[in-house]
Write an enzyme that holds these catalytic residues in place. Structure first.
Site, mmCIF file in Angstrom:
data_model
loop_
_atom_site.group_PDB
_atom_site.id
_atom_site.type_symbol
_atom_site.label_atom_id
_atom_site.label_comp_id
_atom_site.label_asym_id
_atom_site.label_seq_id
_atom_site.Cartn_x
_atom_site.Cartn_y
_atom_site.Cartn_z
ATOM 1 N N LYS A 24 44.772 -14.450 -101.883
ATOM 2 C CA LYS A 24 45.683 -13.476 -101.256
ATOM 3 C C LYS A 24 47.031 -14.116 -100.929
ATOM 4 O O LYS A 24 48.085 -13.528 -101.163
ATOM 5 C CB LYS A 24 45.045 -12.910 -99.970
ATOM 6 C CG LYS A 24 43.754 -12.154 -100.219
ATOM 7 C CD LYS A 24 43.123 -11.673 -98.929
ATOM 8 C CE LYS A 24 42.590 -12.774 -98.047
ATOM 9 N NZ LYS A 24 41.442 -13.510 -98.614
ATOM 10 N N GLY A 66 42.692 -18.932 -94.189
ATOM 11 C CA GLY A 66 43.396 -20.076 -94.769
ATOM 12 C C GLY A 66 43.999 -19.579 -96.069
ATOM 13 O O GLY A 66 43.271 -19.333 -97.027
ATOM 14 N N HIS A 67 45.288 -19.345 -96.084
ATOM 15 C CA HIS A 67 45.957 -18.774 -97.254
ATOM 16 C C HIS A 67 46.841 -19.835 -97.896
ATOM 17 O O HIS A 67 47.795 -20.320 -97.288
ATOM 18 C CB HIS A 67 46.786 -17.543 -96.851
ATOM 19 C CG HIS A 67 45.938 -16.398 -96.370
ATOM 20 N ND1 HIS A 67 46.446 -15.189 -95.964
ATOM 21 C CD2 HIS A 67 44.590 -16.285 -96.262
ATOM 22 C CE1 HIS A 67 45.449 -14.390 -95.628
ATOM 23 N NE2 HIS A 67 44.315 -15.033 -95.779
ATOM 24 N N GLN A 115 40.657 -12.459 -94.606
ATOM 25 C CA GLN A 115 39.232 -12.286 -94.905
ATOM 26 C C GLN A 115 39.133 -11.281 -96.059
ATOM 27 O O GLN A 115 40.013 -11.257 -96.898
ATOM 28 C CB GLN A 115 38.429 -11.826 -93.663
ATOM 29 C CG GLN A 115 38.314 -12.903 -92.601
ATOM 30 C CD GLN A 115 39.572 -13.053 -91.767
ATOM 31 O OE1 GLN A 115 40.048 -12.112 -91.176
ATOM 32 N NE2 GLN A 115 40.113 -14.260 -91.693
HETATM 33 P P1 GDP Z 1 43.177 -16.702 -99.759
HETATM 34 O O1 GDP Z 1 42.435 -17.011 -98.506
HETATM 35 O O2 GDP Z 1 42.735 -15.406 -100.369
HETATM 36 O O3 GDP Z 1 44.668 -16.780 -99.610
HETATM 37 O O4 GDP Z 1 42.763 -17.843 -100.820
HETATM 38 P P2 GDP Z 1 42.651 -19.428 -100.519
HETATM 39 O O5 GDP Z 1 44.005 -19.986 -100.423
HETATM 40 O O6 GDP Z 1 41.700 -19.692 -99.414
HETATM 41 O O7 GDP Z 1 41.903 -19.895 -101.829
HETATM 42 C C1 GDP Z 1 42.415 -19.670 -103.099
HETATM 43 C C2 GDP Z 1 42.563 -21.031 -103.801
HETATM 44 O O8 GDP Z 1 42.730 -20.822 -105.182
HETATM 45 C C3 GDP Z 1 43.813 -21.801 -103.365
HETATM 46 O O9 GDP Z 1 43.543 -23.161 -103.438
HETATM 47 C C4 GDP Z 1 44.861 -21.385 -104.394
HETATM 48 O O10 GDP Z 1 45.859 -22.372 -104.560
HETATM 49 C C5 GDP Z 1 44.001 -21.274 -105.621
HETATM 50 N N1 GDP Z 1 44.435 -20.275 -106.605
HETATM 51 C C6 GDP Z 1 45.004 -19.058 -106.403
HETATM 52 N N2 GDP Z 1 45.128 -18.397 -107.571
HETATM 53 C C7 GDP Z 1 44.622 -19.204 -108.526
HETATM 54 C C8 GDP Z 1 44.424 -19.066 -109.937
HETATM 55 O O11 GDP Z 1 44.749 -18.046 -110.554
HETATM 56 N N3 GDP Z 1 43.858 -20.131 -110.592
HETATM 57 C C9 GDP Z 1 43.464 -21.264 -109.943
HETATM 58 N N4 GDP Z 1 42.914 -22.228 -110.663
HETATM 59 N N5 GDP Z 1 43.631 -21.427 -108.620
HETATM 60 C C10 GDP Z 1 44.181 -20.398 -107.916
HETATM 61 P P1 IMO Z 2 40.688 -15.896 -95.812
HETATM 62 O O1 IMO Z 2 41.706 -15.003 -95.174
HETATM 63 C C1 IMO Z 2 36.457 -16.794 -96.281
HETATM 64 C C2 IMO Z 2 33.892 -16.030 -92.825
HETATM 65 C C3 IMO Z 2 33.225 -17.216 -92.161
HETATM 66 C C4 IMO Z 2 31.942 -16.568 -91.689
HETATM 67 C C5 IMO Z 2 32.401 -15.172 -91.257
HETATM 68 C C6 IMO Z 2 32.667 -15.047 -89.769
HETATM 69 O O2 IMO Z 2 41.155 -17.284 -96.046
HETATM 70 O O3 IMO Z 2 40.090 -15.240 -97.014
HETATM 71 P P2 IMO Z 2 34.661 -15.883 -88.217
HETATM 72 O O4 IMO Z 2 35.157 -17.264 -87.945
HETATM 73 O O5 IMO Z 2 35.684 -14.967 -88.801
HETATM 74 O O6 IMO Z 2 33.953 -15.265 -87.054
HETATM 75 O O7 IMO Z 2 33.521 -16.099 -89.330
HETATM 76 O O8 IMO Z 2 33.600 -14.928 -91.977
HETATM 77 N N1 IMO Z 2 35.369 -16.109 -92.941
HETATM 78 C C7 IMO Z 2 36.007 -16.348 -94.087
HETATM 79 N N2 IMO Z 2 35.533 -16.636 -95.323
HETATM 80 N N3 IMO Z 2 37.786 -16.661 -96.086
HETATM 81 C C8 IMO Z 2 38.268 -16.340 -94.867
HETATM 82 O O9 IMO Z 2 39.562 -16.048 -94.670
HETATM 83 C C9 IMO Z 2 37.376 -16.220 -93.793
HETATM 84 N N4 IMO Z 2 37.516 -15.957 -92.473
HETATM 85 C C10 IMO Z 2 36.279 -15.887 -91.978
HETATM 86 O O10 IMO Z 2 32.996 -18.257 -93.076
HETATM 87 O O11 IMO Z 2 31.072 -16.391 -92.781
HETATM 88 MG MG MG Z 3 41.319 -18.557 -97.655
#
Ligand code: GDP
Ligand code: IMO
Ligand code: MG
Length: 424
Positions: free
Chosen positions: A16, A40-41, A223
């Site tokens: 995201k 964690g974005h 999430q």
């Molecule tokens: P979010 O929580 O939805 O913002 O996603 P996260 O940042 O937690 O996890 C997504 C991970 O995938 C991050 O390390 C991004 O840098 C990586 N990522 C996003 N899009 C792509 C993609 O198209 N390909 C690959 N290989 N990595 C990606």
């Molecule tokens: P982003 O925005 C993935 C999960 C936790 C747990 C459940 C409840 O990066 O996609 P909490 O601490 O919210 O009470 O935990 O939700 N969880 C996530 N899993 N990505 C997240 O955020 C999450 N935020 C919470 O691992 O299963």
């Molecule tokens: Mg994340």
């Protein structure tokens, strides 16, 4: 229509943050409307990798207003840390506005989160991020929460904080734990309050003025759908409304002002924390997805559980969010596979289910019914359009779109901004 909303369609970490950063190219305002620093974005720009927890992912675009809306729960110490770190790297913190109605997460919420988890038996644990999210939303619903507006009135904040802390300390000490030191915790909080107070404002007015002025606004979900407090795999969920409808209450936006709903969907599935996951792979394939996809939590560092794409859950997510456009991410992670499986139905107690069951216990028993598609065995990470993709990758995307009943608007083939293309 001024306000677009982007949400996760699976269990989080779909990419995201990356998508928000890319789409913010031509956006005036990005709004977080729920969750807290459990999120964690990740945004990768050039050689730099940033992980945002509370700050909207529009912060890397100059002049874009970044709103932390009323539906968010905000750890003031965490937010101050995030802001000071980004300010040191030259980003402009004056882009940030913090809703006076956002509820605050305190040390006692985090302690209580960890404490509650520790008391649950194996199999019942939620696997929370221990960021105090559940207890803070519980206090909000219980009407004993403290809102960000209080950061501007130190006397009142201190009085409310010490009263609440004393209540929680009673629970901790009764359970044989150490009490939290009120003076030490207040000093930490006071510092954060002084730092954050200038950013506190009525964000509902800011957002609605922007709507009135015809500005382009993008809401950033945290999430994801299957972690939604109502529609997710309860009780293995987070504590907020993660679906597109949550943007209305979590930011103060009238439903008629919502425009395009973006659903972000990873080309396979991951989950971090406990709870049912029908297509989970506890084998070498799961390990490969984890390794090649870098599937480790951006907030907690925990290894993410990995599995094939579940289009039954995907169709459910697209339905309740009203997804207009899908952003399929991490297609490149599947590049080396001979064949790829897609879950198209479940078998539960010997019976086929084509629809996602709302009952978590049933879902826990679901066995995936798979359709197998040939892989493409070549790199997609430099693709700049659908035409650049190998035929089997195009077929995979088309089948996913058909099964989840949503059009694909964007494909992501790597973590960088330029590894993204639109599908017309
Ligand atoms: P979010 O929580 O939805 O913002 O996603 P996260 O940042 O937690 O996890 C997504 C991970 O995938 C991050 O390390 C991004 O840098 C990586 N990522 C996003 N899009 C792509 C993609 O198209 N390909 C690959 N290989 N990595 C990606
Ligand atoms: P982003 O925005 C993935 C999960 C936790 C747990 C459940 C409840 O990066 O996609 P909490 O601490 O919210 O009470 O935990 O939700 N969880 C996530 N899993 N990505 C997240 O955020 C999450 N935020 C919470 O691992 O299963
Ligand atoms: Mg994340």
């Amino acid at each position: 229509m001024a306000v677009d909303v982007l949400v996760g369609t699976q269990w989080g970490d779909e990419g995201k943050g990356k998508l928000i950063d890319v789409l913010t190219r031509d956006v005036d305002m990005v709004v977080r409307f729920q969750g807290g620093n459990n999120a964690g974005h990740t945004v990768e720009i050039g050689d730099n990798k940033y992980v945002l927890h509370l700050i909207p992912s529009g912060i890397f675009r100059k002049g874009v207003d970044c709103i932390i809306g009323n539906g968010v729960v905000v750890d003031p110490i965490g937010l101050m840390g995030e802001m000071t770190a980004l300010a040191e790297q030259g980003f402009d913190m004056s882009q940030i506005q913090l809703s006076s109605n956002a509820h605050l997460v305190f040390a006692y919420h985090k302690e209580f989160d960890a404490f509650s988890e520790s008391r649950l038996a194996e199999g019942k644990k939620i696997g929370t991020t221990k960021r105090g999210i559940g207890p803070t939303y519980a206090d909000k619903a219980y009407r004993s929460g403290i809102r960000a507006g209080e950061l501007c009135d130190l006397e009142s904040l201190e009085e409310m904080f010490r009263t609440q802390l004393a209540k929680y300390n009673e629970i901790f000490t009764a359970a044989g734990m150490d009490a939290l030191d009120p003076d030490e915790k207040w000093l930490e909080l006071e510092k954060a309050a002084k730092y954050l107070a200038p950013f506190v404002t009525d964000t509902v007015q800011s957002v609605n003025s922007a709507i009135k002025a015809g500005k382009k606004i993008l809401c950033e979900g945290a999430q994801a759908t299957l972690l939604d407090i109502d529609h997710g795999t309860y009780p293995f969920v987070t504590s907020s409304s993660t679906v597109s409808g949550g943007a209305c209450s979590g930011a103060g936006i009238a439903p008629r002002n919502i425009g395009t709903v973006w659903g972000v969907m990873k080309a396979y599935c991951t989950r971090v924390g406990e709870g049912p996951f029908p297509t989970e792979l506890n084998d070498a394939m799961g390990e490969m997805l984890r390794k090649d996809g870098g599937e480790y939590g951006a907030t907690t560092g925990r290894p993410r559980r990995c599995g094939w794409l579940d289009t039954v859950a995907g169709a459910f997510a697209c339905m309740i969010n009203g997804v207009d456009k899908l952003a399929v991410t991490k297609l490149d992670v599947l590049d080396g596979l001979d064949e790829i499986k897609l879950c198209v139905a479940y078998e539960i107690d010997g019976k086929r289910h084509d629809l996602y069951p709302s009952n978590t216990k049933l879902l826990a028993k679901a066995k995936p019914v798979y359709e197998t598609m040939p892989g493409w065995k070549c790199s997609t990470s430099n693709a700049k359009s659908l035409d650049d993709l190998p035929e089997n990758a195009r077929k995979y995307l088309a089948r996913v779109s058909e099964l989840v009943n949503a059009e694909i608007g964007v494909v992501s083939v790597g973590p960088r901004r330029d590894q993204t293309f639109e599908v017309k």
